[in-house]
Design an enzyme around this catalytic site. Structure first.
Site, PDB file in Angstrom:
ATOM      1  N   SER A 123      75.255  11.807  21.936  1.00  0.00           N
ATOM      2  CA  SER A 123      74.525  11.179  23.037  1.00  0.00           C
ATOM      3  C   SER A 123      73.067  10.977  22.664  1.00  0.00           C
ATOM      4  O   SER A 123      72.498  11.745  21.881  1.00  0.00           O
ATOM      5  CB  SER A 123      74.618  12.108  24.247  1.00  0.00           C
ATOM      6  OG  SER A 123      73.705  11.725  25.234  1.00  0.00           O
ATOM      7  N   TYR A 148      73.625  20.850  28.606  1.00  0.00           N
ATOM      8  CA  TYR A 148      74.526  19.782  28.157  1.00  0.00           C
ATOM      9  C   TYR A 148      73.980  19.121  26.894  1.00  0.00           C
ATOM     10  O   TYR A 148      74.694  18.950  25.898  1.00  0.00           O
ATOM     11  CB  TYR A 148      74.710  18.725  29.257  1.00  0.00           C
ATOM     12  CG  TYR A 148      75.342  17.455  28.741  1.00  0.00           C
ATOM     13  CD1 TYR A 148      76.691  17.424  28.398  1.00  0.00           C
ATOM     14  CD2 TYR A 148      74.588  16.287  28.555  1.00  0.00           C
ATOM     15  CE1 TYR A 148      77.276  16.270  27.887  1.00  0.00           C
ATOM     16  CE2 TYR A 148      75.164  15.131  28.045  1.00  0.00           C
ATOM     17  CZ  TYR A 148      76.510  15.124  27.715  1.00  0.00           C
ATOM     18  OH  TYR A 148      77.072  13.984  27.195  1.00  0.00           O
ATOM     19  N   LYS A 152      75.442  18.887  22.718  1.00  0.00           N
ATOM     20  CA  LYS A 152      75.601  17.725  21.830  1.00  0.00           C
ATOM     21  C   LYS A 152      74.801  17.951  20.554  1.00  0.00           C
ATOM     22  O   LYS A 152      75.272  17.681  19.446  1.00  0.00           O
ATOM     23  CB  LYS A 152      75.147  16.445  22.531  1.00  0.00           C
ATOM     24  CG  LYS A 152      76.033  16.027  23.683  1.00  0.00           C
ATOM     25  CD  LYS A 152      77.456  15.741  23.213  1.00  0.00           C
ATOM     26  CE  LYS A 152      78.391  15.375  24.352  1.00  0.00           C
ATOM     27  NZ  LYS A 152      79.806  15.376  23.940  1.00  0.00           N
TER      28      LYS A 152
HETATM   29  P1  NAD Z   1      84.826  12.135  31.219  1.00  0.00           P
HETATM   30  O1  NAD Z   1      84.541  13.396  31.933  1.00  0.00           O
HETATM   31  O2  NAD Z   1      85.382  10.999  31.981  1.00  0.00           O
HETATM   32  O3  NAD Z   1      85.817  12.424  29.988  1.00  0.00           O
HETATM   33  C1  NAD Z   1      85.834  13.670  29.307  1.00  0.00           C
HETATM   34  C2  NAD Z   1      87.283  14.138  29.307  1.00  0.00           C
HETATM   35  O4  NAD Z   1      87.374  15.396  28.629  1.00  0.00           O
HETATM   36  C3  NAD Z   1      87.840  14.365  30.705  1.00  0.00           C
HETATM   37  O5  NAD Z   1      89.050  13.653  30.812  1.00  0.00           O
HETATM   38  C4  NAD Z   1      88.073  15.872  30.797  1.00  0.00           C
HETATM   39  O6  NAD Z   1      89.172  16.179  31.593  1.00  0.00           O
HETATM   40  C5  NAD Z   1      88.290  16.230  29.329  1.00  0.00           C
HETATM   41  N1  NAD Z   1      87.966  17.620  28.947  1.00  0.00           N
HETATM   42  C6  NAD Z   1      86.825  18.319  29.152  1.00  0.00           C
HETATM   43  N2  NAD Z   1      86.915  19.545  28.583  1.00  0.00           N
HETATM   44  C7  NAD Z   1      88.150  19.600  27.991  1.00  0.00           C
HETATM   45  C8  NAD Z   1      88.838  20.586  27.233  1.00  0.00           C
HETATM   46  N3  NAD Z   1      88.295  21.788  26.970  1.00  0.00           N
HETATM   47  N4  NAD Z   1      90.089  20.309  26.789  1.00  0.00           N
HETATM   48  C9  NAD Z   1      90.669  19.128  27.051  1.00  0.00           C
HETATM   49  N5  NAD Z   1      90.057  18.147  27.753  1.00  0.00           N
HETATM   50  C10 NAD Z   1      88.816  18.385  28.214  1.00  0.00           C
HETATM   51  O7  NAD Z   1      83.498  11.703  30.442  1.00  0.00           O
HETATM   52  P2  NAD Z   1      83.155  10.380  29.616  1.00  0.00           P
HETATM   53  O8  NAD Z   1      82.037   9.708  30.285  1.00  0.00           O
HETATM   54  O9  NAD Z   1      84.387   9.633  29.312  1.00  0.00           O
HETATM   55  O10 NAD Z   1      82.555  11.044  28.294  1.00  0.00           O
HETATM   56  C11 NAD Z   1      83.317  11.222  27.110  1.00  0.00           C
HETATM   57  C12 NAD Z   1      82.448  11.910  26.075  1.00  0.00           C
HETATM   58  O11 NAD Z   1      81.284  11.121  25.827  1.00  0.00           O
HETATM   59  C13 NAD Z   1      81.929  13.283  26.521  1.00  0.00           C
HETATM   60  O12 NAD Z   1      81.932  14.149  25.392  1.00  0.00           O
HETATM   61  C14 NAD Z   1      80.529  12.991  26.972  1.00  0.00           C
HETATM   62  O13 NAD Z   1      79.691  14.126  26.862  1.00  0.00           O
HETATM   63  C15 NAD Z   1      80.114  11.898  25.998  1.00  0.00           C
HETATM   64  N6  NAD Z   1      79.026  11.048  26.498  1.00  0.00           N
HETATM   65  C16 NAD Z   1      79.144  10.432  27.717  1.00  0.00           C
HETATM   66  C17 NAD Z   1      78.094   9.651  28.213  1.00  0.00           C
HETATM   67  C18 NAD Z   1      78.188   9.001  29.566  1.00  0.00           C
HETATM   68  O14 NAD Z   1      77.148   8.626  30.107  1.00  0.00           O
HETATM   69  N7  NAD Z   1      79.366   8.805  30.132  1.00  0.00           N
HETATM   70  C19 NAD Z   1      76.923   9.488  27.457  1.00  0.00           C
HETATM   71  C20 NAD Z   1      76.845  10.108  26.211  1.00  0.00           C
HETATM   72  C21 NAD Z   1      77.908  10.888  25.745  1.00  0.00           C
HETATM   73  N1  UFG Z   2      68.501   6.957  38.692  1.00  0.00           N
HETATM   74  C1  UFG Z   2      68.043   6.718  39.968  1.00  0.00           C
HETATM   75  N2  UFG Z   2      68.815   7.135  41.024  1.00  0.00           N
HETATM   76  C2  UFG Z   2      70.019   7.753  40.849  1.00  0.00           C
HETATM   77  C3  UFG Z   2      70.486   7.986  39.528  1.00  0.00           C
HETATM   78  C4  UFG Z   2      69.689   7.571  38.481  1.00  0.00           C
HETATM   79  O1  UFG Z   2      66.965   6.156  40.159  1.00  0.00           O
HETATM   80  O2  UFG Z   2      70.655   8.120  41.843  1.00  0.00           O
HETATM   81  C5  UFG Z   2      67.691   6.471  37.552  1.00  0.00           C
HETATM   82  C6  UFG Z   2      67.227   7.568  36.612  1.00  0.00           C
HETATM   83  O3  UFG Z   2      66.028   8.144  37.059  1.00  0.00           O
HETATM   84  C7  UFG Z   2      67.101   6.810  35.293  1.00  0.00           C
HETATM   85  C8  UFG Z   2      68.204   5.748  35.393  1.00  0.00           C
HETATM   86  O4  UFG Z   2      68.499   5.626  36.773  1.00  0.00           O
HETATM   87  O5  UFG Z   2      65.865   6.150  35.223  1.00  0.00           O
HETATM   88  C9  UFG Z   2      69.465   6.118  34.644  1.00  0.00           C
HETATM   89  O6  UFG Z   2      69.898   7.413  35.046  1.00  0.00           O
HETATM   90  P1  UFG Z   2      71.334   7.988  34.650  1.00  0.00           P
HETATM   91  O7  UFG Z   2      71.452   9.339  35.268  1.00  0.00           O
HETATM   92  O8  UFG Z   2      72.391   6.992  34.953  1.00  0.00           O
HETATM   93  O9  UFG Z   2      71.265   8.069  33.052  1.00  0.00           O
HETATM   94  P2  UFG Z   2      70.306   8.931  32.096  1.00  0.00           P
HETATM   95  O10 UFG Z   2      69.701   7.965  31.138  1.00  0.00           O
HETATM   96  O11 UFG Z   2      69.412   9.811  32.845  1.00  0.00           O
HETATM   97  O12 UFG Z   2      71.347   9.878  31.346  1.00  0.00           O
HETATM   98  C10 UFG Z   2      72.602   9.401  30.856  1.00  0.00           C
HETATM   99  C11 UFG Z   2      73.626  10.525  30.891  1.00  0.00           C
HETATM  100  C12 UFG Z   2      73.303  11.575  29.895  1.00  0.00           C
HETATM  101  C13 UFG Z   2      73.172  10.947  28.551  1.00  0.00           C
HETATM  102  C14 UFG Z   2      72.154   9.851  28.558  1.00  0.00           C
HETATM  103  C15 UFG Z   2      72.215   9.165  27.236  1.00  0.00           C
HETATM  104  O13 UFG Z   2      73.687  11.122  32.174  1.00  0.00           O
HETATM  105  O14 UFG Z   2      74.345  12.510  29.824  1.00  0.00           O
HETATM  106  O15 UFG Z   2      72.453   8.896  29.577  1.00  0.00           O
HETATM  107  O16 UFG Z   2      71.134   8.349  27.076  1.00  0.00           O
HETATM  108  F1  UFG Z   2      72.810  11.881  27.658  1.00  0.00           F
END
Ligand code: NAD
Ligand code: UFG
Length: 336
Positions: A123, A148, A152
């Site tokens: 991330s 969190y 990562k």
């Molecule tokens: P998500 O929660 O939809 O998917 C994660 C999945 O992992 C879920 O289905 C959950 O049930 C499963 N899981 C968690 N712990 C587990 C375990 N111990 N064993 C088996 N399954 C398990 O989240 P997502 O948005 O699809 O994210 C996928 C990956 O990408 C995550 O590692 C997350 O940290 C990373 N990521 C997400 C974002 C974002 O904004 N969505 C940004 C950067 C990184």
């Molecule tokens: N924001 C609002 N109101 C809300 C939610 C968010 O104004 O209710 C704003 C935040 O302040 C930020 C922007 O919208 O300026 C985006 O916020 P998000 O929470 O959607 O995303 P972030 O960039 O803060 O973080 C996300 C994931 C993290 C990940 C990161 C990677 O939550 O896990 O992107 O860049 F690590």
């Protein structure tokens, strides 16, 4: 065969679609802690194929070992993990133990079964807050502001150390920026439990009437309209980056890290306005205080992924909002 851990989740289910479309056989392992198995029925509706599914916790070495014994896995994409920033501050032990154990147990079982290729969901949160934009893969990392983010960061250290110890290993670390949107079919998408932490799912729940307004976290940042700027990337673009990354992993050795974003920043109000256009309604919002730990502007330098993986995001903000809205309006309560 590709093992997709966390394959029933938001990004994982979209990756399953793109992997199947690219001709891969897919097996999913997920303990459904933050997802529904129904997403795989939808993957089948889209692609005509249902991935093999095991309801297994990746931290359970014996159960994971059984999956590797039953399937001939040659590469792994590791999405499984807990991802709620705020919750990680409340429950650090759960986050460190789930996210780090999952990575270490997975690597042990891969070693036992001689599986050498891995793609890991990292991330942009691993980057330290004092960098200049855009962020390159060489930008400073660390100083994470929550557990969190540290999982990562520490996960990356584990994978890098494993590649030093075993020169046959091939690990690709993908640092995602802000994944949003949904598959164009409207059949799979993001289905957050409880109050969404992230902007786009919050806006989409306001649009569908599940929440009455959005709170914009600060309008006094040093950005064009004062609200926070992020690099939003369509989840289908991100999913396609995994197909490229897994092919790269299969043909190289060592550890490589790539930013996966669009290289373009959009503000909170840009999202609100683009979403209003997509859903044809006003999104009511109020301006609130800044959220602790937020930066003014975060966006990616995408040159490395473009030059080495051949990855370039195709979809713009308008399309991200249109696809998010289609998913939200076809599934007002998510997969339930
Ligand atoms: P998500 O929660 O939809 O998917 C994660 C999945 O992992 C879920 O289905 C959950 O049930 C499963 N899981 C968690 N712990 C587990 C375990 N111990 N064993 C088996 N399954 C398990 O989240 P997502 O948005 O699809 O994210 C996928 C990956 O990408 C995550 O590692 C997350 O940290 C990373 N990521 C997400 C974002 C974002 O904004 N969505 C940004 C950067 C990184
Ligand atoms: N924001 C609002 N109101 C809300 C939610 C968010 O104004 O209710 C704003 C935040 O302040 C930020 C922007 O919208 O300026 C985006 O916020 P998000 O929470 O959607 O995303 P972030 O960039 O803060 O973080 C996300 C994931 C993290 C990940 C990161 C990677 O939550 O896990 O992107 O860049 F690590």
């Amino acid at each position: 065969m590709i093992l997709v851990t966390g394959g029933t989740g938001f990004i994982g289910s979209h990756a399953c679609v793109e992997l199947i479309n690219a001709g891969f056989d897919v097996v999913v392992v997920d303990n459904l802690v933050n997802s529904h198995e129904k997403s795989l029925d939808r993957v089948q509706q889209i692609t005509g194929k249902r991935p093999l599914f095991f309801n297994v916790d990746v931290c359970d070495e014996k159960a994971l070992d059984d999956v590797f014994s039953q399937c001939s896995i040659d590469s792994v994409i590791h999405f499984a993990g807990l991802k709620a920033v705020g919750e990680s501050v409340q429950k650090p032990l759960e986050y460190f133990s789930n996210n780090l154990d999952a990575s270490m147990v997975l690597c042990k079982v891969m070693r036992k079964h001689n599986v050498k290729n891995l793609v890991f969901s990292s991330s942009a949160t691993v980057y330290s807050g004092d960098n200049t934009m855009p962020l390159t893969e060489q930008s400073k990392t660390g100083n994470c502001t929550n557990p969190y983010g540290w999982t990562k960061y520490m996960g990356e250290q584990i994978f890098k150390a494993l590649c030093v110890a075993d020169s046959d290993l091939s690990i690709v670390l993908l640092r995602y920026f802000n994944p949003v949107g949904a598959h164009e079919s409207g059949l799979i998408g993001e289905d957050p439990q409880g109050i969404p932490n992230n902007l786009m799912p919050y806006v989409s729940q306001v649009a569908i009437g599940r929440r009455d307004h959005l709170t914009v976290f600060g309008d006094d940042y040093d950005t064009p309209d004062g609200t926070g700027v992020r690099d939003y990337i369509h989840v289908v673009d991100l999913a396609q980056a995994h197909v490229l990354a897994v092919r790269y992993a299969q043909n190289h050795k060592g550890c490589e890290v790539f930013n996966i974003g669009t290289g373009k920043g959009s503000s909170v109000l840009d999202i609100v306005h683009a979403y209003e256009k997509a859903c044809g309604k006003k999104i009511p919002y109020v301006i609130g205080p800044r959220r602790a730990g937020d930066l003014a502007t975060v966006y990616a330098d995408t040159k490395k992924a473009n030059e080495i993986l051949g990855f370039k995001a195709k979809y713009d903000l308008e399309r991200m909002c249109a696809d998010s809205w289609r998913w939200q309006s076809m599934n007002p309560k998510g997969f339930e």
